[in-house]
Design an enzyme around this catalytic site. Structure first.
Site, mmCIF file in Angstrom:
data_model
loop_
_atom_site.group_PDB
_atom_site.id
_atom_site.type_symbol
_atom_site.label_atom_id
_atom_site.label_comp_id
_atom_site.label_asym_id
_atom_site.label_seq_id
_atom_site.Cartn_x
_atom_site.Cartn_y
_atom_site.Cartn_z
ATOM 1 N N GLN A 162 39.066 15.945 40.726
ATOM 2 C CA GLN A 162 38.093 14.706 40.582
ATOM 3 C C GLN A 162 38.369 14.332 39.179
ATOM 4 O O GLN A 162 37.639 14.765 38.344
ATOM 5 C CB GLN A 162 36.636 14.662 41.181
ATOM 6 C CG GLN A 162 36.343 15.183 42.396
ATOM 7 C CD GLN A 162 34.964 15.710 42.735
ATOM 8 O OE1 GLN A 162 34.830 16.697 42.142
ATOM 9 N NE2 GLN A 162 34.504 15.237 43.725
ATOM 10 N N HIS A 215 34.966 17.588 32.512
ATOM 11 C CA HIS A 215 35.896 18.665 31.911
ATOM 12 C C HIS A 215 36.793 18.868 33.110
ATOM 13 O O HIS A 215 36.250 19.267 33.941
ATOM 14 C CB HIS A 215 34.971 19.899 31.647
ATOM 15 C CG HIS A 215 35.677 21.075 31.052
ATOM 16 N ND1 HIS A 215 34.972 21.926 30.187
ATOM 17 C CD2 HIS A 215 36.938 21.464 30.963
ATOM 18 C CE1 HIS A 215 35.881 22.828 29.914
ATOM 19 N NE2 HIS A 215 37.097 22.514 30.305
ATOM 20 N N HIS A 247 38.648 20.270 35.911
ATOM 21 C CA HIS A 247 38.473 21.451 37.041
ATOM 22 C C HIS A 247 38.841 21.195 38.307
ATOM 23 O O HIS A 247 39.272 19.898 38.565
ATOM 24 C CB HIS A 247 36.674 21.758 36.973
ATOM 25 C CG HIS A 247 35.970 20.755 37.395
ATOM 26 N ND1 HIS A 247 35.554 19.614 36.645
ATOM 27 C CD2 HIS A 247 35.366 20.638 38.604
ATOM 28 C CE1 HIS A 247 34.416 18.885 37.480
ATOM 29 N NE2 HIS A 247 34.436 19.508 38.506
ATOM 30 N N HIS A 290 38.405 22.115 42.369
ATOM 31 C CA HIS A 290 37.676 22.741 43.588
ATOM 32 C C HIS A 290 38.801 23.329 44.481
ATOM 33 O O HIS A 290 39.775 22.887 44.829
ATOM 34 C CB HIS A 290 36.920 21.657 44.284
ATOM 35 C CG HIS A 290 35.694 21.042 43.441
ATOM 36 N ND1 HIS A 290 34.602 21.284 43.498
ATOM 37 C CD2 HIS A 290 35.906 19.750 42.641
ATOM 38 C CE1 HIS A 290 33.752 20.684 42.487
ATOM 39 N NE2 HIS A 290 34.510 19.653 42.280
#
Length: 480
Positions: free
Chosen positions: A416, A427, A429, A431
């Site tokens: 996202q 930050h 990242h 999933h």
């Protein structure tokens, strides 16, 4: 830019029974061809990479056999000669410990890096107060099922401590019957898995490689990008290939990377099957063999300043990066930062130089974990090409493990990237959600759940203890 001020001392010694293979006239004729060594060595003066103080290096040549004690005696003599010339860094060739006569002997003679032979090298360095580049050491690694060997380049400092170990990446598997070449290194040696950071020494920042690595220019370029000012190629080049390729390849690596290239070499007949080319060389950043020419003390800085090829690389069009970074134990630090949130190291199960993977406080499905960049940036576009490559390499590695653990054959991988894409933690990242058939009524519902999972009351918050237990169970798949 730092300048180079190295005095280069080239020396070679051939174990006595080489005289049994050649008569004295042929022997001296051969040595005259080996860069015209006078009394087996010449002395030169380039400029120091680390300081303006003069630093002498020795580049050694020898003929290793299958007798480790005799080979070490030869090394001791070479080191003694180098110390007489005030050498501070001494370069030894590949196979300095031994060159065996067959595959079984290769395994029988190998030792661990904490074994008696390496301790002798450490004592030799400490006693003489010199740095040693052990250009090729057969490292024995015992596993449950078999003996594994690594071809290691080991640097020992003047206190006798091992400061860096490089395990040869490219293995020499070559069969050319018409040229009498049949060497299959992979039958006894395991390939390395990482490019080692250049080592700070009195002579400069040394980039480590071994022999056949010379034919893969990407390695040298990455070492230059990491800051190397000297690139080493300790070798046992075959006589056949050496006659045509040795000097050309070494000069190419020096010119294209604007580095000094140091190549300590094996020479002569090791046994009935094995003959090495020799011709140990030192080449300056302009591509000159400095055993045959005077050196401008400022040549390193001048060459790089006059023609800054590293800065001229078009990283917007192409890029050369490492894609297999060394794994780091998660507990090397107490906490990790995820934007303004503190992630306990006990919940991190995999870590590299640029990325870390950790268990999730709110899971959309069992096994839902996160991979984030070590450096805190908000968007993918803010990551370097190296960080991007590492992040997604880590994602793929973690994905495979999560699918194995949760008996899955599919995954949802989601980034996202920005506030309006559903990013709630600013930050970068990713999933990773291992998927099973029927885990949602409609397959794409996973994205609705993912968008809402951070909202209060949407999913159950897990305790740090539960997250840590999961991390511990996952670590065994990454660290042995």
């Amino acid at each position: 830019m730092m300048t180079i001020d190295i005095s280069l001392y080239l020396t070679c010694e051939v174990i006595s029974d080489i005289f049994d293979q050649f008569n004295l006239t042929k022997f001296l004729t051969k040595f005259n061809k080996l860069r015209k060594f006078k009394r087996y060595f010449n002395v030169f003066s380039p400029k120091s990479i680390m300081s303006n103080r003069k630093c002498t290096i020795a580049v050694c040549q020898m003929t290793s056999k299958n007798n480790k004690a005799d080979n070490f005696d030869c090394v001791q003599r070479l080191v003694a000669k180098a110390v007489e010339k005030d050498a501070k860094v001494i370069f030894l060739p590949e196979g300095v410990d031994y060159i065996a006569t067959n595959k079984e002997e290769i395994k029988e003679l190998a030792e661990a890096l904490d074994g008696p032979l390496m301790r002798q090298y450490s004592l030799l360095a400490r006693f003489n107060k010199v740095w040693l580049s052990i250009g090729g050491f057969h490292e024995l690694v015992k596993t449950d099922n078999e003996k594994k060997l690594n071809n290691c380049h080991v640097i020992i400092n003047d206190h006798g401590r091992i400061v860096s170990v490089y395990r040869k990446l490219h293995l020499f598997d070559v069969y050319i019957p018409e040229r009498n070449i049949d060497l299959r290194e992979s039958e006894t040696v395991a390939g390395g898995s990482e490019i080692v950071e250049p080592v700070k020494t009195p002579a400069g920042l040394i980039g480590m490689a071994i022999c056949y690595d010379l034919r893969f220019p990407e390695l040298s370029t990455l070492l230059r990008k990491k800051g190397a000012t000297i690139i080493t190629f300790p070798s046992a080049f075959t006589n056949t290939t050496g006659q045509v390729h040795w000097e050309v390849l070494l000069r190419a690596r020096a010119i294209e990377n604007q580095c000094y290239v140091v190549a300590a070499a094996q020479y002569g007949a090791h046994n009935r099957q094995r003959l090495s080319y020799g011709q140990s060389l030192v080449i300056d950043p302009w591509g000159k063999i400095i055993a045959e020419a005077d050196i401008d003390p400022h040549i390193l800085s001048k060459v790089r300043g006059d023609m800054p090829v590293l800065e001229h690389r078009r990283d917007d069009i192409y890029n050369l990066i490492e894609i297999n970074n060394k794994e780091i134990l998660p507990d090397c630090r107490a906490t990790y930062m995820f934007a303004d949130k503190i992630i306990l190291s006990s919940t991190v199960f995999y870590c590299t130089k640029y990325s870390f993977a950790f268990t999730n406080i709110r899971c959309v499905v069992p096994g839902h974990v996160l991979v984030s960049s070590i450096r805190c940036v908000k968007r993918l576009e803010n990551l370097t090409p190296q960080e991007i490559a590492d992040l997604f390499q880590t994602v793929v590695k973690v994905q495979k493990v999560m699918e194995l653990v949760y008996n899955s054959s599919s995954s949802t991988i989601c980034v996202q990237d920005g506030k309006y894409a559903g990013q709630t933690v600013p930050h970068v990242h990713c999933h990773i959600l291992p998927r099973r058939q029927g885990d949602f009524a409609n397959n794409d519902d996973v994205y609705l759940h993912l968008a809402n999972h951070d909202k209060e009351g949407s999913t159950q918050i897990r305790s740090p203890e539960e997250m840590s237990r999961e991390a511990v169970s996952l670590r065994k798949y990454f660290y042995t």
